[in-house]
Design a protein around this motif. Sequence first.
Motif, PDB file in Angstrom:
ATOM      1  N   ILE A   8      17.623   0.466  -1.459  1.00 38.58           N
ATOM      2  CA  ILE A   8      16.338   1.129  -1.349  1.00 38.58           C
ATOM      3  C   ILE A   8      15.180   0.774  -2.333  1.00 38.58           C
ATOM      4  CG2 ILE A   8      17.448   3.527  -0.697  1.00 38.58           C
ATOM      5  CD1 ILE A   8      17.558   4.501  -3.270  1.00 38.58           C
ATOM      6  N   VAL A  22      22.627   0.488  -2.898  1.00 40.50           N
ATOM      7  CA  VAL A  22      23.404   1.774  -2.821  1.00 40.50           C
ATOM      8  C   VAL A  22      24.749   1.409  -2.209  1.00 40.50           C
ATOM      9  CG1 VAL A  22      23.027   3.856  -1.203  1.00 40.50           C
ATOM     10  CG2 VAL A  22      20.874   2.692  -2.227  1.00 40.50           C
ATOM     11  N   ARG A  29      23.161  10.537  -0.109  1.00 41.93           N
ATOM     12  CA  ARG A  29      22.010  10.730   0.563  1.00 41.93           C
ATOM     13  C   ARG A  29      20.786  10.429  -0.374  1.00 41.93           C
ATOM     14  NH1 ARG A  29      19.083  14.314  -0.066  1.00 41.93           N
ATOM     15  NH2 ARG A  29      21.060  15.758  -1.196  1.00 41.93           N
ATOM     16  N   PRO A  30      20.308   9.028  -0.354  1.00 44.99           N
ATOM     17  CA  PRO A  30      19.013   8.837  -1.351  1.00 44.99           C
ATOM     18  C   PRO A  30      17.902   9.532  -0.606  1.00 44.99           C
ATOM     19  CG  PRO A  30      20.295   6.828  -0.527  1.00 44.99           C
ATOM     20  CD  PRO A  30      20.723   7.920   0.277  1.00 44.99           C
ATOM     21  N   THR A  31      16.988  10.037  -1.718  1.00 48.77           N
ATOM     22  CA  THR A  31      15.966  10.667  -1.325  1.00 48.77           C
ATOM     23  C   THR A  31      14.856   9.608  -0.586  1.00 48.77           C
ATOM     24  OG1 THR A  31      16.085  12.185  -3.142  1.00 48.77           O
ATOM     25  CG2 THR A  31      13.838  11.864  -2.360  1.00 48.77           C
ATOM     26  N   ARG A  36       9.831  10.581  -1.982  1.00 51.53           N
ATOM     27  CA  ARG A  36       9.737  10.348  -3.499  1.00 51.53           C
ATOM     28  C   ARG A  36       8.158   9.957  -3.605  1.00 51.53           C
ATOM     29  NH1 ARG A  36      12.100   5.375  -4.159  1.00 51.53           N
ATOM     30  NH2 ARG A  36      13.359   5.322  -2.176  1.00 51.53           N
ATOM     31  N   GLY A  58      23.306  10.529  -8.041  1.00 52.12           N
ATOM     32  CA  GLY A  58      23.438   9.720  -6.881  1.00 52.12           C
ATOM     33  C   GLY A  58      23.286   8.264  -6.925  1.00 52.12           C
ATOM     34  N   THR A  59      22.121   7.870  -6.254  1.00 52.35           N
ATOM     35  CA  THR A  59      21.853   6.514  -6.635  1.00 52.35           C
ATOM     36  C   THR A  59      20.951   6.209  -7.847  1.00 52.35           C
ATOM     37  OG1 THR A  59      19.471   6.770  -5.376  1.00 52.35           O
ATOM     38  CG2 THR A  59      21.546   5.950  -3.951  1.00 52.35           C
ATOM     39  N   ALA A  61      17.674   7.100  -7.854  1.00 49.83           N
ATOM     40  CA  ALA A  61      16.260   6.807  -7.307  1.00 49.83           C
ATOM     41  C   ALA A  61      15.185   7.460  -8.262  1.00 49.83           C
ATOM     42  CB  ALA A  61      16.352   6.600  -5.657  1.00 49.83           C
TER      43      ALA A  61
END
Length: 186
Positions: A8, A22, A29-31, A36, A58-59, A61
């Motif tokens: 991402i 990722v 579940r990345p935003t 963003r 999570g990631t 991000a």
Amino acid sequence: MSGASGRIRIIGGHLRNSRLDVPALPGLRPTAERVRETLFNWLAPVIAGARCLDLCAGTGALGIEALSRGAARTQFVEREPRAAQALRDNLARLKVQGGDVATADAAAYLHGAAQTYDVVFLDPPFVLDLWAALARQLEEGGWLAPAAWIYVESPRSAVPALPATWRPHREGQAGEVRYALYRRAP
């Protein structure tokens, strides 16, 4: 990074267009990028110098995007060890300063010694339904600055019960996701 399921992109700031690896993990579940971008447009007047907490990172991000745009520091909390390690690897590869990763369950982490944050990203795994419990811990545990900003991402069909002191500022929807920014009433 081996085992990565994708990448991402960071949207803005000094890390703009940098890619985050990722890992292929169930439930990660990345935003979305457009969410963003909208969120950080909303936060633009307050993100520089902010102390941020990326809970259920999570990631990472959201927290990395905050650091890219001038946040002073971001504490990342992620319970899944492989996701936490991928986050550490991304921070190191991008030479990001001001980020610290705790491999911990969010609720357990919030039972520790509180630090005050200006911006909190609350985006737990949807299947766990943790919004109300984590919001209560944040509010009652001394984790929020008097006029903190709290970002909440949840399923479109379920608006979580949040503390009365969290005033809605802005919200939107993207697919099956509802995203909202709240301001804590001082």
